[in-house]
Design a protein around this motif. Structure first.
Motif, PDB file in Angstrom:
ATOM      1  N   MET A   1       3.447 -31.979   7.754  1.00 10.56           N
ATOM      2  CA  MET A   1       4.121 -31.259   6.802  1.00 10.56           C
ATOM      3  C   MET A   1       4.248 -29.663   6.954  1.00 10.56           C
ATOM      4  SD  MET A   1       2.337 -30.555   2.805  1.00 10.56           S
ATOM      5  CE  MET A   1       2.722 -32.193   2.338  1.00 10.56           C
ATOM      6  N   LYS A   2       5.330 -29.238   6.738  1.00 13.15           N
ATOM      7  CA  LYS A   2       5.656 -27.880   6.914  1.00 13.15           C
ATOM      8  C   LYS A   2       5.006 -26.976   5.924  1.00 13.15           C
ATOM      9  CE  LYS A   2       8.040 -27.392  10.683  1.00 13.15           C
ATOM     10  NZ  LYS A   2       7.579 -26.770  11.916  1.00 13.15           N
ATOM     11  N   LYS A   3       4.712 -25.828   6.354  1.00 16.79           N
ATOM     12  CA  LYS A   3       4.000 -24.839   5.422  1.00 16.79           C
ATOM     13  C   LYS A   3       4.698 -23.478   5.164  1.00 16.79           C
ATOM     14  CE  LYS A   3      -0.538 -26.894   6.857  1.00 16.79           C
ATOM     15  NZ  LYS A   3      -1.709 -26.865   7.327  1.00 16.79           N
ATOM     16  N   ILE A   4       4.416 -22.755   4.201  1.00 17.93           N
ATOM     17  CA  ILE A   4       4.842 -21.496   3.993  1.00 17.93           C
ATOM     18  C   ILE A   4       3.748 -20.521   3.384  1.00 17.93           C
ATOM     19  CG2 ILE A   4       6.304 -19.885   2.559  1.00 17.93           C
ATOM     20  CD1 ILE A   4       8.250 -22.149   1.954  1.00 17.93           C
ATOM     21  N   LEU A   5       3.626 -19.444   4.229  1.00 16.66           N
ATOM     22  CA  LEU A   5       2.419 -18.705   4.060  1.00 16.66           C
ATOM     23  C   LEU A   5       2.978 -17.395   3.279  1.00 16.66           C
ATOM     24  CD1 LEU A   5      -0.385 -17.366   4.443  1.00 16.66           C
ATOM     25  CD2 LEU A   5       0.510 -16.364   6.856  1.00 16.66           C
ATOM     26  N   PHE A   6       2.399 -17.064   2.177  1.00 15.51           N
ATOM     27  CA  PHE A   6       2.634 -15.835   1.377  1.00 15.51           C
ATOM     28  C   PHE A   6       1.549 -15.074   1.547  1.00 15.51           C
ATOM     29  CE2 PHE A   6       5.497 -19.407  -0.556  1.00 15.51           C
ATOM     30  CZ  PHE A   6       6.803 -18.559  -0.714  1.00 15.51           C
ATOM     31  N   VAL A   7       1.732 -13.689   1.640  1.00 13.89           N
ATOM     32  CA  VAL A   7       0.592 -12.595   1.655  1.00 13.89           C
ATOM     33  C   VAL A   7       1.264 -11.730   0.836  1.00 13.89           C
ATOM     34  CG1 VAL A   7      -0.941 -11.216   3.250  1.00 13.89           C
ATOM     35  CG2 VAL A   7       0.176 -13.177   4.143  1.00 13.89           C
ATOM     36  N   ASP A   8       0.275 -11.613  -0.241  1.00 12.99           N
ATOM     37  CA  ASP A   8       0.534 -10.574  -1.356  1.00 12.99           C
ATOM     38  C   ASP A   8      -0.721 -10.100  -2.049  1.00 12.99           C
ATOM     39  OD1 ASP A   8       1.490  -9.114  -3.793  1.00 12.99           O
ATOM     40  OD2 ASP A   8       3.368  -9.945  -3.098  1.00 12.99           O
ATOM     41  N   ASP A   9      -1.113  -9.001  -2.321  1.00 15.88           N
ATOM     42  CA  ASP A   9      -2.173  -8.696  -3.058  1.00 15.88           C
ATOM     43  C   ASP A   9      -2.263  -8.943  -4.597  1.00 15.88           C
ATOM     44  OD1 ASP A   9      -0.669  -6.581  -3.670  1.00 15.88           O
ATOM     45  OD2 ASP A   9      -1.679  -5.083  -2.706  1.00 15.88           O
ATOM     46  N   SER A  10      -0.887  -9.291  -5.264  1.00 13.41           N
ATOM     47  CA  SER A  10      -0.690  -9.662  -6.583  1.00 13.41           C
ATOM     48  C   SER A  10      -1.055 -11.129  -6.731  1.00 13.41           C
ATOM     49  CB  SER A  10       0.548  -9.319  -6.860  1.00 13.41           C
ATOM     50  OG  SER A  10       0.848  -9.679  -8.158  1.00 13.41           O
ATOM     51  N   LYS A  11      -1.870 -11.589  -7.505  1.00 11.30           N
ATOM     52  CA  LYS A  11      -2.158 -13.091  -7.901  1.00 11.30           C
ATOM     53  C   LYS A  11      -0.901 -13.525  -8.562  1.00 11.30           C
ATOM     54  CE  LYS A  11      -6.959 -13.073  -7.695  1.00 11.30           C
ATOM     55  NZ  LYS A  11      -8.455 -13.510  -8.478  1.00 11.30           N
ATOM     56  N   VAL A  12      -0.136 -12.816  -9.574  1.00  5.91           N
ATOM     57  CA  VAL A  12       0.838 -13.261 -10.105  1.00  5.91           C
ATOM     58  C   VAL A  12       2.095 -13.457  -9.159  1.00  5.91           C
ATOM     59  CG1 VAL A  12       2.743 -12.295 -11.912  1.00  5.91           C
ATOM     60  CG2 VAL A  12       0.430 -11.781 -12.285  1.00  5.91           C
ATOM     61  N   GLN A  13       2.056 -12.602  -8.196  1.00  7.49           N
ATOM     62  CA  GLN A  13       3.297 -12.773  -7.392  1.00  7.49           C
ATOM     63  C   GLN A  13       2.988 -14.158  -6.485  1.00  7.49           C
ATOM     64  OE1 GLN A  13       6.240 -11.607  -6.485  1.00  7.49           O
ATOM     65  NE2 GLN A  13       5.735 -10.505  -8.525  1.00  7.49           N
ATOM     66  N   LEU A  14       1.785 -14.590  -6.158  1.00  8.57           N
ATOM     67  CA  LEU A  14       1.617 -15.616  -5.239  1.00  8.57           C
ATOM     68  C   LEU A  14       1.684 -16.944  -6.177  1.00  8.57           C
ATOM     69  CD1 LEU A  14      -1.831 -14.306  -3.444  1.00  8.57           C
ATOM     70  CD2 LEU A  14       0.676 -14.614  -2.568  1.00  8.57           C
ATOM     71  N   MET A  15       1.374 -16.964  -7.491  1.00  4.83           N
ATOM     72  CA  MET A  15       1.548 -18.063  -8.609  1.00  4.83           C
ATOM     73  C   MET A  15       3.095 -18.208  -8.433  1.00  4.83           C
ATOM     74  SD  MET A  15      -1.274 -17.392 -11.389  1.00  4.83           S
ATOM     75  CE  MET A  15      -0.168 -16.988 -12.445  1.00  4.83           C
ATOM     76  N   LEU A  16       3.993 -17.091  -8.725  1.00  6.35           N
ATOM     77  CA  LEU A  16       5.479 -17.585  -8.788  1.00  6.35           C
ATOM     78  C   LEU A  16       6.060 -17.829  -7.435  1.00  6.35           C
ATOM     79  CD1 LEU A  16       6.542 -14.219 -10.873  1.00  6.35           C
ATOM     80  CD2 LEU A  16       6.765 -16.495 -11.409  1.00  6.35           C
ATOM     81  N   ALA A  17       5.377 -17.541  -6.406  1.00  2.00           N
ATOM     82  CA  ALA A  17       5.830 -17.838  -5.078  1.00  2.00           C
ATOM     83  C   ALA A  17       5.489 -19.439  -4.913  1.00  2.00           C
ATOM     84  CB  ALA A  17       5.263 -17.257  -3.812  1.00  2.00           C
ATOM     85  N   ARG A  18       4.198 -19.979  -5.338  1.00  2.00           N
ATOM     86  CA  ARG A  18       3.935 -21.333  -5.316  1.00  2.00           C
ATOM     87  C   ARG A  18       4.753 -22.039  -6.535  1.00  2.00           C
ATOM     88  NH1 ARG A  18      -0.332 -23.816  -3.629  1.00  2.00           N
ATOM     89  NH2 ARG A  18      -1.505 -21.772  -3.387  1.00  2.00           N
ATOM     90  N   LYS A  19       5.229 -21.660  -7.511  1.00  2.00           N
ATOM     91  CA  LYS A  19       5.873 -22.173  -8.354  1.00  2.00           C
ATOM     92  C   LYS A  19       7.366 -22.315  -7.918  1.00  2.00           C
ATOM     93  CE  LYS A  19       7.865 -21.601 -13.136  1.00  2.00           C
ATOM     94  NZ  LYS A  19       9.299 -21.710 -12.821  1.00  2.00           N
TER      95      LYS A  19
ATOM     96  N   SER B   1      -7.194 -11.183   6.040  1.00  2.00           N
ATOM     97  CA  SER B   1      -7.606 -12.625   5.737  1.00  2.00           C
ATOM     98  C   SER B   1      -6.435 -13.637   6.326  1.00  2.00           C
ATOM     99  CB  SER B   1      -7.860 -13.045   4.230  1.00  2.00           C
ATOM    100  OG  SER B   1      -6.775 -12.754   3.305  1.00  2.00           O
ATOM    101  N   SER B   2      -5.008 -12.875   6.075  1.00  2.00           N
ATOM    102  CA  SER B   2      -4.187 -13.643   6.597  1.00  2.00           C
ATOM    103  C   SER B   2      -4.120 -13.775   7.835  1.00  2.00           C
ATOM    104  CB  SER B   2      -2.749 -13.181   6.237  1.00  2.00           C
ATOM    105  OG  SER B   2      -2.507 -12.016   6.584  1.00  2.00           O
ATOM    106  N   LEU B   3      -4.377 -12.580   8.846  1.00  2.00           N
ATOM    107  CA  LEU B   3      -4.507 -12.762  10.366  1.00  2.00           C
ATOM    108  C   LEU B   3      -5.576 -13.899  10.738  1.00  2.00           C
ATOM    109  CD1 LEU B   3      -4.394  -8.799  11.050  1.00  2.00           C
ATOM    110  CD2 LEU B   3      -2.612 -10.561  11.670  1.00  2.00           C
ATOM    111  N   GLU B   4      -6.533 -13.908   9.921  1.00  2.00           N
ATOM    112  CA  GLU B   4      -7.662 -14.974  10.225  1.00  2.00           C
ATOM    113  C   GLU B   4      -7.081 -16.253  10.453  1.00  2.00           C
ATOM    114  OE1 GLU B   4     -11.264 -14.333   7.820  1.00  2.00           O
ATOM    115  OE2 GLU B   4     -11.253 -12.139   8.160  1.00  2.00           O
ATOM    116  N   ILE B   5      -6.448 -16.740   9.315  1.00  2.00           N
ATOM    117  CA  ILE B   5      -5.886 -18.086   9.187  1.00  2.00           C
ATOM    118  C   ILE B   5      -4.640 -18.271  10.158  1.00  2.00           C
ATOM    119  CG2 ILE B   5      -7.084 -18.452   7.149  1.00  2.00           C
ATOM    120  CD1 ILE B   5      -4.354 -18.575   5.978  1.00  2.00           C
TER     121      ILE B   5
END
Length: 127
Positions: A1-19, A38-42
């Motif tokens: 499965m292909k993945k998309i990584l979103f890195v943002d310090d705004s939880k609202v932006q991350l929720m919108l990106a997921r939606k 944390s994004s560098l770690e994963i």
């Protein structure tokens, strides 16, 4: 499965990106991180399955441009995107000079869909 990584310090932006991602293509797995460190770690664990990485510019302690530089050493830079509400042309020029894409916030479903489609085209072109 292909993945998309979103890195943002705004939880609202991350929720919108997921939606938006789920509306565009439910088969894509969304991975979200709230900070650059944390994004560098994963990132290294994900990179073989990544379609796209979308990075917010304004974050602490590592901003999106610094993340872009670090990710670009290990991942196709043309599948990296910097997202920012900062509409200064100089920032977009810096991002594009690295070979990445720039999206001005707000991130919309249409802008994200274009970035996903561009990433898929680039993968096919290098296959």
């Amino acid at each position: 499965m292909k993945k998309i990584l979103f890195v943002d310090d705004s939880k609202v932006q991350l929720m919108l990106a997921r939606k938006y991602t789920n509306e565009i293509d439910p088969s894509l797995e969304v991975v979200t991180e709230l900070s650059g460190p944390s994004s560098l770690e994963i990132f290294d664990q994900l990179k073989d399955d990544l379609l796209l990485a979308v990075l917010d510019f304004n974050m602490e302690p590592i901003d999106g441009l610094e993340l872009l530089k670090q990710f670009a050493n290990r991942f196709p830079v043309d599948r990296l995107v910097i997202c920012s509400a900062n509409a200064q042309q100089i920032l977009a020029d810096k991002v594009e000079a690295y070979g990445a894409s720039f999206i001005q916030k707000p991130l919309t479903k249409e802008k994200l869909e274009q970035a996903i489609n561009n990433a898929r085209v680039r993968i096919k072109a290098t296959a």
